[in-house]
Design a protein around this motif. Structure first.
Motif, PDB file in Angstrom:
ATOM      1  N   LEU A 101     -52.254  -9.114 -32.894  1.00  0.00           N
ATOM      2  CA  LEU A 101     -51.115  -8.369 -33.296  1.00  0.00           C
ATOM      3  C   LEU A 101     -51.331  -7.177 -33.639  1.00  0.00           C
ATOM      4  CD1 LEU A 101     -51.422 -11.018 -36.424  1.00  0.00           C
ATOM      5  CD2 LEU A 101     -49.600 -11.085 -34.295  1.00  0.00           C
ATOM      6  N   GLU A 102     -50.328  -6.381 -33.877  1.00  0.00           N
ATOM      7  CA  GLU A 102     -50.315  -4.964 -33.958  1.00  0.00           C
ATOM      8  C   GLU A 102     -50.760  -4.745 -35.280  1.00  0.00           C
ATOM      9  OE1 GLU A 102     -50.189  -2.540 -32.611  1.00  0.00           O
ATOM     10  OE2 GLU A 102     -49.041  -2.821 -30.424  1.00  0.00           O
ATOM     11  N   PHE A 103     -51.176  -3.319 -35.614  1.00  0.00           N
ATOM     12  CA  PHE A 103     -51.761  -2.968 -37.139  1.00  0.00           C
ATOM     13  C   PHE A 103     -50.876  -2.996 -38.012  1.00  0.00           C
ATOM     14  CE2 PHE A 103     -52.415   0.181 -40.329  1.00  0.00           C
ATOM     15  CZ  PHE A 103     -53.760   0.221 -40.644  1.00  0.00           C
ATOM     16  N   GLU A 104     -49.505  -2.813 -37.899  1.00  0.00           N
ATOM     17  CA  GLU A 104     -48.603  -2.619 -39.029  1.00  0.00           C
ATOM     18  C   GLU A 104     -48.259  -4.335 -39.523  1.00  0.00           C
ATOM     19  OE1 GLU A 104     -47.358  -0.642 -41.178  1.00  0.00           O
ATOM     20  OE2 GLU A 104     -48.052   1.205 -40.204  1.00  0.00           O
ATOM     21  N   ASP A 105     -48.214  -5.256 -38.362  1.00  0.00           N
ATOM     22  CA  ASP A 105     -47.773  -6.493 -38.727  1.00  0.00           C
ATOM     23  C   ASP A 105     -49.136  -7.315 -39.338  1.00  0.00           C
ATOM     24  OD1 ASP A 105     -45.535  -6.204 -37.436  1.00  0.00           O
ATOM     25  OD2 ASP A 105     -46.415  -6.738 -35.299  1.00  0.00           O
ATOM     26  N   THR A 106     -50.353  -6.715 -38.996  1.00  0.00           N
ATOM     27  CA  THR A 106     -51.439  -7.444 -39.798  1.00  0.00           C
ATOM     28  C   THR A 106     -51.523  -6.861 -41.077  1.00  0.00           C
ATOM     29  OG1 THR A 106     -52.236  -6.987 -37.547  1.00  0.00           O
ATOM     30  CG2 THR A 106     -54.066  -8.155 -39.178  1.00  0.00           C
ATOM     31  N   LEU A 107     -51.364  -5.745 -41.314  1.00  0.00           N
ATOM     32  CA  LEU A 107     -51.185  -5.019 -42.610  1.00  0.00           C
ATOM     33  C   LEU A 107     -50.364  -5.778 -43.557  1.00  0.00           C
ATOM     34  CD1 LEU A 107     -52.027  -3.001 -44.875  1.00  0.00           C
ATOM     35  CD2 LEU A 107     -50.589  -1.297 -43.852  1.00  0.00           C
TER      36      LEU A 107
ATOM     37  N   GLN B 219     -50.884  -7.768 -47.023  1.00  0.00           N
ATOM     38  CA  GLN B 219     -50.315  -7.728 -48.186  1.00  0.00           C
ATOM     39  C   GLN B 219     -49.613  -8.952 -48.727  1.00  0.00           C
ATOM     40  OE1 GLN B 219     -48.116  -4.444 -46.611  1.00  0.00           O
ATOM     41  NE2 GLN B 219     -49.213  -2.883 -47.853  1.00  0.00           N
ATOM     42  N   GLN B 220     -48.994  -9.515 -47.860  1.00  0.00           N
ATOM     43  CA  GLN B 220     -48.577 -11.034 -48.368  1.00  0.00           C
ATOM     44  C   GLN B 220     -49.538 -11.939 -48.865  1.00  0.00           C
ATOM     45  OE1 GLN B 220     -46.743 -11.954 -44.683  1.00  0.00           O
ATOM     46  NE2 GLN B 220     -44.929 -10.722 -45.064  1.00  0.00           N
ATOM     47  N   LEU B 221     -50.666 -12.017 -48.420  1.00  0.00           N
ATOM     48  CA  LEU B 221     -51.878 -12.861 -48.528  1.00  0.00           C
ATOM     49  C   LEU B 221     -52.517 -12.325 -49.969  1.00  0.00           C
ATOM     50  CD1 LEU B 221     -53.230 -13.893 -45.199  1.00  0.00           C
ATOM     51  CD2 LEU B 221     -52.238 -15.443 -46.877  1.00  0.00           C
ATOM     52  N   GLY B 222     -52.068 -11.152 -50.192  1.00  0.00           N
ATOM     53  CA  GLY B 222     -52.828 -10.418 -51.663  1.00  0.00           C
ATOM     54  C   GLY B 222     -54.193  -9.858 -51.079  1.00  0.00           C
ATOM     55  N   PHE B 223     -54.688  -9.586 -49.933  1.00  0.00           N
ATOM     56  CA  PHE B 223     -55.801  -9.087 -49.529  1.00  0.00           C
ATOM     57  C   PHE B 223     -55.636  -7.588 -49.350  1.00  0.00           C
ATOM     58  CE2 PHE B 223     -57.115 -12.921 -46.732  1.00  0.00           C
ATOM     59  CZ  PHE B 223     -57.717 -13.432 -47.761  1.00  0.00           C
ATOM     60  N   ALA B 224     -54.472  -6.867 -49.279  1.00  0.00           N
ATOM     61  CA  ALA B 224     -54.264  -5.715 -49.325  1.00  0.00           C
ATOM     62  C   ALA B 224     -53.440  -5.202 -50.416  1.00  0.00           C
ATOM     63  CB  ALA B 224     -53.631  -5.033 -47.982  1.00  0.00           C
ATOM     64  N   GLU B 225     -53.553  -3.855 -51.056  1.00  0.00           N
ATOM     65  CA  GLU B 225     -52.478  -3.582 -51.910  1.00  0.00           C
ATOM     66  C   GLU B 225     -51.287  -2.951 -51.412  1.00  0.00           C
ATOM     67  OE1 GLU B 225     -53.736  -2.799 -55.217  1.00  0.00           O
ATOM     68  OE2 GLU B 225     -55.783  -3.716 -54.752  1.00  0.00           O
ATOM     69  N   ALA B 226     -50.082  -3.132 -52.163  1.00  0.00           N
ATOM     70  CA  ALA B 226     -48.921  -2.510 -51.875  1.00  0.00           C
ATOM     71  C   ALA B 226     -48.840  -0.951 -51.106  1.00  0.00           C
ATOM     72  CB  ALA B 226     -47.951  -2.382 -53.022  1.00  0.00           C
ATOM     73  N   ASP B 227     -49.811  -0.167 -51.865  1.00  0.00           N
ATOM     74  CA  ASP B 227     -50.035   1.073 -51.304  1.00  0.00           C
ATOM     75  C   ASP B 227     -51.566   0.910 -50.765  1.00  0.00           C
ATOM     76  OD1 ASP B 227     -50.950   3.496 -50.579  1.00  0.00           O
ATOM     77  OD2 ASP B 227     -50.939   4.569 -52.637  1.00  0.00           O
ATOM     78  N   PRO B 228     -51.788   0.777 -49.326  1.00  0.00           N
ATOM     79  CA  PRO B 228     -52.729   0.418 -48.593  1.00  0.00           C
ATOM     80  C   PRO B 228     -53.827   1.462 -48.433  1.00  0.00           C
ATOM     81  CG  PRO B 228     -51.353   0.626 -47.162  1.00  0.00           C
ATOM     82  CD  PRO B 228     -50.583   0.968 -48.369  1.00  0.00           C
TER      83      PRO B 228
END
Lengths: 412, 412
Positions: free
Chosen positions: B173-179, B183-192
């Motif tokens: 996957l590309e970086f943006e898609d993985t980020l 975020q959807q899974l709650g592993f990353a913040e809204a502001d990453p």
């Protein structure tokens, strides 16, 4: 504060302990204003010439001199046998002395009595150095256990065999040649059986799983199989499959039954354990809350093991510990190896045409969809999934027909 | 014994702490006859609906209610900001309360004052959960330091970016898609930004290296570079080279000078760190006596982090600890990144023919024997060994010519 320590044994680890404490190689001892020292050392021969610089007047050959020295509050036992070590430890605790040991044989066999004696006399009995060399696994395991139920322990617990398998794999050597090299370098004993037949690993697994599961599981109840039969050819074949051979200990607790095995295991190259090389150890523990933790470090060697021994000493110095119930003694069942299954790798030496058919007939009783290769009088078979008991039975039947073989489970 | 605890914050980790203690999910709490409980919880909104079952009468919105409750002996702070958290911790210790926190921002910025306040008031200040989630790295580091001088710290300290790099590598996957997925899974913040630009990692490295080297090294003095520029194409190229891209923190102490860096690093596939995937962390420390130790576990998540917080609580309950001097404050020099060098991977987007020559000219100022590949308007270069400073200068010059690029050092 003045603290006097009696040291039992002045071999490799004992010398390392002496250097860290009395020669102040450890930070704590070079920085502290407290007067902490090993004041007596039990040796077999006080007159033997030693490379370690040590005042001859502190060497004693009679344990009673240490036991009856009321100034000595802590005993460090770095002798490796069963007796008189076990008796010495009990006597020391009965005299109100704390005991620290690196002796896995005594701990794995007698931990129940040792823990009770420690509690009765309100002294510490600590044994961090008995498993995993410099890896602080015992301390950490006991901390993790305060919150978690531990359901699984897995890892490389023996530096000698990991050194042998690493060198065979990396340098393309045969087992016997690598063993000899390890003996020359001091990584393996003159009698290598404890390492290569699994006694050392099963003692360590006995200690870890007894603590983790809260029940004294003796070494002789653990299934173990050594690595004497492995050849360069096996290493090459396994490498070409994209796998690595490691000598693993594995314990699982499930519904009040524990399952344990010590055996060669074939792992994918991108498994973390596959990349543990030389004399290093890796220990994985899984708790119900914390998940999986892994610890990696030198599993043997003078300094790493001495560091673990001295870590126990600093625990006693810095904490006012009251010995706690370590073994809960919930009764557990021994499920032996019945939970383990997987595909198996078999390599057999086939001398005659008749043997070939015999082998295939025997194997077909357990598994039909096998991948079979034959070249240069060697038969290589990757089975479909077998239960560990069936694989072992099959191996015994093949061996009873005088067929030389090596086999190992493939960890999926 | 009755022990009352005040909990500041009831987010993911706070809920996990509450479950382990008050709902007795942790072994110690289900087995003990002691009466240990969180008696008050500071929240922003006491009326908000929560999935956690918690008696509404213990929720408070005013910190003074907890601070002035003389029955509360221990404060657990699992709020993540700088203020009012820092003030709350100081006030609690001044009132004679022990403080436990998971807040890496406050610890990395203010550890000197926090340690002094802890010592002055003879209370504990513990922060195991601030680094490495469930990995007991702070406790172990402090134990290792009693005997060893620590010369090196290295590892994966951020679960979010390791999750992103793992998924990019495994799923193409590309970086943006993985980020977005993270975020959807709650592993990353809204502001990453804190994760992907390296602030989170450098705070954790600040804590580890300050403890290890005995000198307060603030986060903003650590060189850091994020992973925003990495693309699927980079991951593919690195994979084909037989390497893996990881986001690493690295600190070295040499002759009174410390060197630190937080940046993407290219590692051989058979390196242990290369096989740390998803949200797991790995931390390696090297001591002068014990050698290298590595610790692996969940670097984030409710239960693993809550386990670390409660581990600190049990340390206070089970030990009679006197706060010790943690920072020795031997003056150390900051050598920044000047000790790091290696071959570098550069990938540049080349839109026009002129750019191609400009790039090669610029690079030839630093390195001549490069491996160069050009395909589909992308230029890939593997340089000879460069110093980190030179590689960064080169990258800046290329960027000043509006050339989009990603670069990373190859760890040999």
């Amino acid at each position: 504060m003045t603290l006097k320590i009696g040291l039992l044994g002045l071999g490799t680890v004992g010398s390392g302990v002496y250097e860290i404490i009395n020669q102040k190689k450890g930070c704590y001892f070079s920085n502290t204003e407290e007067d902490i020292m090993i004041s007596k050392v039990l040796v077999k021969d006080a007159l033997k010439s030693r490379t370690l610089k040590i005042p001859p007047e502190i060497l004693v050959t009679d344990f009673q001199e240490i036991l009856n020295d009321e100034e000595i509050q802590i005993i460090i036992c770095v002798m490796g046998g069963m007796e008189p070590e076990y008796t010495y430890m009990l006597q020391a605790m009965e005299k109100g002395k704390h005991v620290i040991t690196a002796n896995k044989a005594v701990v794995s066999e007698h931990m129940d009595v040792l823990f009770k004696t420690s509690k009765k006399n309100n002294v510490n009995f600590l044994f961090e150095a008995s498993v995993g060399g410099g890896i602080p696994i015992i301390t950490t395991l006991q901390q993790v256990l305060k919150i978690n139920q531990i359901t699984e322990i897995k890892g490389i617990l023996n530096g000698t065999t990991n050194y042998i398998l690493t060198k065979m794999s990396q340098e393309g050597l045969e087992f016997e040649d690598t063993l000899k090299k390890a003996q020359q370098l001091g990584f393996a004993e003159a009698d290598p059986s404890a390492d290569i037949d699994g006694f050392d690993v099963s003692r360590k697994l006995s200690i870890l799983s007894s603590l983790a599961f809260g029940y004294h599981i003796k070494e002789n109840t653990i299934y173990k199989r050594g690595i004497r039969e492995v050849t360069k050819l096996d290493m090459d074949y396994i490498d070409q499959m994209g796998y690595v051979l490691k000598y693993l200990a594995h314990a699982i607790l499930k519904d009040g039954t524990y399952y344990q095995t010590v055996e060669p295991i074939i792992l994918s190259k991108n498994h973390m354990i596959s990349n543990v090389n030389e004399e290093f150890n890796l220990i994985s523990i899984t708790g119900n809350i914390i998940g999986e933790l892994q610890f990696y470090g030198k599993g043997a060697g003078k300094n790493a093991t001495a560091n673990a021994v001295v870590g126990d000493l600093l625990y006693i110095i810095n904490n006012h510990f009251v010995p706690q119930e370590i073994l809960l003694n919930h009764p557990l069942q021994n499920g032996n190896i019945s939970t383990f299954n997987g595909r198996y790798y078999f390599r057999m030496d086939v001398k005659k045409q008749e043997e070939f058919e015999k082998i295939l007939n025997l194997i077909s009783n357990y598994s039909n969809q096998n991948k079979i290769e034959y070249s240069n009088k060697k038969l290589f078979i990757i089975t479909e999934t077998l239960r560990a008991n069936d694989a072992n039975t099959l191996a015994k039947k093949l061996q009873s027909h005088n067929i030389h073989l090596f086999y190992a489970r493939i960890d999926s």
